[in-house]
Write a protein that holds these residues in place. Structure first.
Motif, short mmCIF file in Angstrom:
data_model
loop_
_atom_site.label_atom_id
_atom_site.label_comp_id
_atom_site.label_asym_id
_atom_site.label_seq_id
_atom_site.Cartn_x
_atom_site.Cartn_y
_atom_site.Cartn_z
N MET A 1 6.25 4.04 10.14
CA MET A 1 4.97 3.92 9.46
C MET A 1 4.97 2.64 8.62
N PRO A 2 3.96 1.77 8.80
CA PRO A 2 3.93 0.53 8.02
C PRO A 2 3.68 0.81 6.54
N THR A 3 4.25 -0.03 5.70
CA THR A 3 4.02 0.09 4.26
C THR A 3 2.74 -0.65 3.90
N LEU A 4 2.27 -0.46 2.66
CA LEU A 4 1.09 -1.19 2.20
C LEU A 4 1.30 -2.69 2.32
N GLN A 5 2.52 -3.16 2.07
CA GLN A 5 2.79 -4.59 2.11
C GLN A 5 2.78 -5.14 3.53
N THR A 6 3.09 -4.33 4.54
CA THR A 6 3.07 -4.84 5.91
C THR A 6 1.75 -4.54 6.62
N ARG A 7 1.01 -3.57 6.13
CA ARG A 7 -0.29 -3.22 6.72
C ARG A 7 -1.38 -4.20 6.37
N PHE A 8 -1.22 -4.88 5.23
CA PHE A 8 -2.29 -5.71 4.70
C PHE A 8 -1.83 -7.12 4.39
N VAL A 9 -2.78 -8.02 4.38
CA VAL A 9 -2.57 -9.41 3.99
C VAL A 9 -3.51 -9.68 2.82
N ASP A 10 -2.98 -10.28 1.77
CA ASP A 10 -3.77 -10.62 0.59
C ASP A 10 -3.96 -12.13 0.55
N ARG A 11 -5.18 -12.55 0.17
CA ARG A 11 -5.45 -13.98 0.10
C ARG A 11 -6.64 -14.23 -0.81
N PRO A 12 -6.83 -15.51 -1.22
CA PRO A 12 -8.02 -15.84 -2.01
C PRO A 12 -9.29 -15.57 -1.18
N MET A 13 -10.31 -15.11 -1.84
CA MET A 13 -11.60 -14.87 -1.19
C MET A 13 -12.31 -16.21 -0.99
N THR A 14 -13.04 -16.31 0.12
CA THR A 14 -13.85 -17.49 0.41
C THR A 14 -15.31 -17.08 0.55
N GLU A 15 -16.19 -18.06 0.56
CA GLU A 15 -17.62 -17.79 0.77
C GLU A 15 -17.84 -17.03 2.08
N ALA A 16 -17.05 -17.34 3.10
CA ALA A 16 -17.20 -16.68 4.40
C ALA A 16 -16.90 -15.19 4.33
N ASP A 17 -16.14 -14.75 3.32
CA ASP A 17 -15.80 -13.33 3.16
C ASP A 17 -16.92 -12.51 2.53
N ILE A 18 -17.88 -13.16 1.91
CA ILE A 18 -18.88 -12.43 1.11
C ILE A 18 -19.60 -11.35 1.92
N PRO A 19 -20.10 -11.61 3.13
CA PRO A 19 -20.78 -10.52 3.86
C PRO A 19 -19.87 -9.31 4.10
N ALA A 20 -18.61 -9.54 4.47
CA ALA A 20 -17.69 -8.42 4.72
C ALA A 20 -17.37 -7.69 3.42
#
Length: 168
Positions: A1-20
């Motif tokens: 079972m993947p951990t939270l750290q391997t299931r997800f990627v964290d990064r700075p938000m960009t303008e392109a992320d706003i709709p999602a």
């Protein structure tokens, strides 16, 4: 079972992320009036606030957002939202851990936030995390029936102890 750290990627938000981010937050909030607007996110990014998204590692789908503002000797959590299907799975708690690391990096021993009195799940999480209520901001939030107060909470962050987390 993947951990939270391997299931997800964290990064700075960009303008392109706003709709999602907006779609995820509208789904996560009990009432649409509780969600942030696209202008809130744009102005936070323009102001240089710490604005991060957490995405699924395999699909890139945005599942959480966190916005914080640095102050003098403090950090202020402005917004945190997690996709509804991930509520109760430790995602918000792990994002808070990253924010505590941010406080340590900034040498900011206090983390502040406001929370709606009606948001009992968030209040319970913050209490478990060591936040204490220190005041009330009257009529702070827009609400379906007018305005809602905000509970002001703070947490002292241990400047010496803490693990390194993602979202840098």
């Amino acid at each position: 079972m993947p951990t939270l750290q391997t299931r997800f990627v964290d990064r700075p938000m960009t303008e392109a992320d706003i709709p999602a981010v907006m779609a995820m937050e509208r789904e996560a909030c009990l009432h649409p009036v509780h969600a942030w607007s696209d202008d809130n996110y744009r102005s936070s990014m323009r102001a240089g606030y710490w604005v991060r998204v957490r995405c699924e590692a395999d699909s890139g789908r945005v599942v959480a957002v966190c916005v914080a503002m640095d102050g003098v000797d403090e950090v202020h959590l402005l917004n945190i939202a997690v996709a509804r299907e991930l509520h109760g799975q430790g995602v918000a708690r792990s994002i808070l851990a990253v924010l505590y690391d941010r406080c340590r990096q900034r040498q900011a021993p206090l983390l502040w936030l406001e929370v709606r009195p009606s948001n009992e799940p968030a209040r319970a999480l913050y209490r478990r995390e060591g936040f204490v209520e220190v005041g009330v901001r009257k009529n702070y939030y827009p609400a379906a029936q007018g305005r809602e107060d905000a509970l002001v909470m703070k947490r002292e962050v241990d400047m010496l102890n803490g693990a390194s987390h993602a979202l840098e």
